[in-house]
Design a protein around this motif. Sequence first.
Motif, mmCIF file in Angstrom:
data_model
loop_
_atom_site.group_PDB
_atom_site.id
_atom_site.type_symbol
_atom_site.label_atom_id
_atom_site.label_comp_id
_atom_site.label_asym_id
_atom_site.label_seq_id
_atom_site.Cartn_x
_atom_site.Cartn_y
_atom_site.Cartn_z
ATOM 1 N N ILE A 161 3.595 7.990 -11.587
ATOM 2 C CA ILE A 161 2.795 7.675 -12.768
ATOM 3 C C ILE A 161 1.692 8.709 -12.965
ATOM 4 O O ILE A 161 1.453 9.187 -14.084
ATOM 5 C CB ILE A 161 2.206 6.256 -12.666
ATOM 6 C CG1 ILE A 161 3.344 5.219 -12.607
ATOM 7 C CG2 ILE A 161 1.287 5.971 -13.841
ATOM 8 C CD1 ILE A 161 4.237 5.209 -13.831
ATOM 9 N N THR A 162 1.011 9.093 -11.883
ATOM 10 C CA THR A 162 -0.031 10.105 -12.018
ATOM 11 C C THR A 162 0.575 11.450 -12.420
ATOM 12 O O THR A 162 -0.021 12.203 -13.200
ATOM 13 C CB THR A 162 -0.839 10.261 -10.718
ATOM 14 O OG1 THR A 162 0.044 10.562 -9.631
ATOM 15 C CG2 THR A 162 -1.588 8.978 -10.393
ATOM 16 N N MET A 163 1.760 11.755 -11.903
ATOM 17 C CA MET A 163 2.438 12.998 -12.290
ATOM 18 C C MET A 163 2.738 13.013 -13.783
ATOM 19 O O MET A 163 2.453 13.985 -14.497
ATOM 20 C CB MET A 163 3.747 13.139 -11.503
ATOM 21 C CG MET A 163 3.585 13.424 -10.023
ATOM 22 S SD MET A 163 5.086 13.086 -9.078
ATOM 23 C CE MET A 163 6.277 14.126 -9.900
ATOM 24 N N ILE A 164 3.331 11.931 -14.256
ATOM 25 C CA ILE A 164 3.785 11.888 -15.647
ATOM 26 C C ILE A 164 2.607 11.798 -16.611
ATOM 27 O O ILE A 164 2.664 12.332 -17.721
ATOM 28 C CB ILE A 164 4.778 10.719 -15.831
ATOM 29 C CG1 ILE A 164 6.057 11.014 -15.034
ATOM 30 C CG2 ILE A 164 5.109 10.501 -17.295
ATOM 31 C CD1 ILE A 164 7.004 9.847 -14.923
ATOM 32 N N VAL A 179 0.846 -1.199 0.000
ATOM 33 C CA VAL A 179 0.000 0.000 0.000
ATOM 34 C C VAL A 179 0.879 1.246 0.000
ATOM 35 O O VAL A 179 0.643 2.199 -0.755
ATOM 36 C CB VAL A 179 -0.946 0.001 1.218
ATOM 37 C CG1 VAL A 179 -1.576 1.377 1.416
ATOM 38 C CG2 VAL A 179 -2.035 -1.046 1.048
ATOM 39 N N ALA A 180 1.909 1.243 0.860
ATOM 40 C CA ALA A 180 2.815 2.390 0.919
ATOM 41 C C ALA A 180 3.550 2.585 -0.405
ATOM 42 O O ALA A 180 3.718 3.710 -0.884
ATOM 43 C CB ALA A 180 3.815 2.206 2.058
ATOM 44 N N ALA A 181 3.985 1.470 -1.012
ATOM 45 C CA ALA A 181 4.680 1.558 -2.302
ATOM 46 C C ALA A 181 3.745 2.092 -3.385
ATOM 47 O O ALA A 181 4.133 2.931 -4.205
ATOM 48 C CB ALA A 181 5.229 0.188 -2.696
ATOM 49 N N GLN A 182 2.524 1.600 -3.375
ATOM 50 C CA GLN A 182 1.530 2.075 -4.349
ATOM 51 C C GLN A 182 1.294 3.566 -4.178
ATOM 52 O O GLN A 182 1.139 4.319 -5.149
ATOM 53 C CB GLN A 182 0.217 1.308 -4.165
ATOM 54 C CG GLN A 182 -0.902 1.706 -5.097
ATOM 55 C CD GLN A 182 -0.877 0.943 -6.393
ATOM 56 O OE1 GLN A 182 0.152 0.817 -7.027
ATOM 57 N NE2 GLN A 182 -2.024 0.428 -6.793
ATOM 58 N N ALA A 183 1.299 4.020 -2.919
ATOM 59 C CA ALA A 183 0.999 5.416 -2.623
ATOM 60 C C ALA A 183 2.124 6.346 -3.063
ATOM 61 O O ALA A 183 1.882 7.350 -3.744
ATOM 62 C CB ALA A 183 0.738 5.579 -1.126
ATOM 63 N N ILE A 236 -0.944 13.111 -4.057
ATOM 64 C CA ILE A 236 0.440 13.576 -4.147
ATOM 65 C C ILE A 236 0.814 13.960 -5.578
ATOM 66 O O ILE A 236 1.330 15.055 -5.825
ATOM 67 C CB ILE A 236 1.407 12.493 -3.629
ATOM 68 C CG1 ILE A 236 1.209 12.268 -2.130
ATOM 69 C CG2 ILE A 236 2.858 12.895 -3.910
ATOM 70 C CD1 ILE A 236 2.048 11.134 -1.570
ATOM 71 N N GLY A 237 0.567 13.033 -6.539
ATOM 72 C CA GLY A 237 1.051 13.226 -7.896
ATOM 73 C C GLY A 237 0.516 14.479 -8.589
ATOM 74 O O GLY A 237 1.283 15.405 -8.887
ATOM 75 N N PRO A 238 -0.784 14.556 -8.874
ATOM 76 C CA PRO A 238 -1.300 15.734 -9.591
ATOM 77 C C PRO A 238 -1.102 17.046 -8.844
ATOM 78 O O PRO A 238 -0.872 18.087 -9.461
ATOM 79 C CB PRO A 238 -2.788 15.405 -9.767
ATOM 80 C CG PRO A 238 -2.858 13.916 -9.706
ATOM 81 C CD PRO A 238 -1.813 13.514 -8.713
ATOM 82 N N GLN A 239 -1.183 17.002 -7.506
ATOM 83 C CA GLN A 239 -1.008 18.246 -6.767
ATOM 84 C C GLN A 239 0.447 18.718 -6.800
ATOM 85 O O GLN A 239 0.716 19.919 -6.806
ATOM 86 C CB GLN A 239 -1.494 18.080 -5.323
ATOM 87 C CG GLN A 239 -2.986 17.825 -5.207
ATOM 88 C CD GLN A 239 -3.807 18.834 -5.983
ATOM 89 O OE1 GLN A 239 -3.630 20.049 -5.829
ATOM 90 N NE2 GLN A 239 -4.716 18.359 -6.834
#
Length: 404
Positions: free
Chosen positions: A25-28, A15-19, A150-153
């Motif tokens: 991935i969401t950032m890119i 879960v932590a790794a996914q987070a 985290i990613g998009p923000q």
Amino acid sequence: MIDDTRAKRNVAVLVAAQAFLGSQITMIFVIGGLAGQQLSPNVCLATLPISMIVFGSMTTAPWLSGVMQRWGRRAGFLVGATGGLIGAVVCAYALTLNNFWLFLFGSYLTGIYMSSQGFFRFAATDTASDAFRPKAISYVMAGGLISAIIGPQLVAFLTQGGVADVMRFFPVYLAAMALNVIGMMLFFFLDIPKPPVAAVDAPRGRSLSQLLRTPRIAVAVICAMVSYALMNLVMTSTPLAVVGCGFRVADASNIVTGHVLAMFAPSFFTGHLIARFGVEKIMGLGIAILAVAGVVAMQGVALGNFYVALILLGLGWNFGFIGATAMLAGAHQPNERGRMQGLNDLLVFGGVTMASLASGGLMNCSGGTAIEGWTAVNMAMVPFLALAGGSLIWLVMRPKSAQA
């Protein structure tokens, strides 16, 4: 009683790794098409960087599955994070050179990480009991909630202000490097034994062709391919559509945040729903919600339409993809795991690669305006939804004895 203590500890690590690792991935995916649009010699190739990430994941899955089968999950996940780190370095360097082709190569390397992330959900089942398995998959997928924030923000924060040239995306790749370095440490806390080395005379299980001819496996693969490919098709075009309709990059980031939250938030109860209502009903619900998402998207291009359509897209993906994963996990034997899971992800990400390639062409080159392109993207969902829905109905109508 069955003791799932070790399984729950492994799930917490995953879960932590996914987070945290998954945030890259969401950032890119938010900036990949926008950077590609500025770097590429042809706007029809704008989403090619994202396609290369998915293509990298597709071509990596078979051999990475073999690495995990031989040396264990930890080794495979470390290989994936290393690929993500090097990919971010190459992409950042490509931005400084304004080099589209080097940017594509870095994107391909990022796909190595994306491939390893796809195995998190399978790793969650390795030490889990039959009863805990669907919940373990759901909990790991729920880790994406944090990556959705985290990613998009981070993208919205790191790209605000300054000149609107391609170098505004440079800090995003620096952040991706840091996430990979920090995330690698998590995998040393995994407690998943290496698969036992099979004896020379041990049964190898069914061949790949036999596995694919198994009705439950075939339908699981089809529904996983369709759910993931259509989600990627629409999500890849979303930043281009949002910005093309006159909104800001920050608006696109916020919409993707809502989308990814919808992808992973239901994971807290998807496993429970599968256990209660059956995997076939949940997969069917997911396909239906994907269809509704397309209908909403074609009703207009106000921000509200984008938000609702992308939230429904994420929810439909969750039910369809997690349901397909649970169906597949229960349809093959442990000695078939490495081959079947590698083949599954090869096929799934093959479909996603084609979808992301088509996304840029449909969005930028199928009409004269962003609205026409966005409509074309959503209309393209129809035949694939019919394929997934038809295959699921076919499976349900077969006798139980003829499904395995």
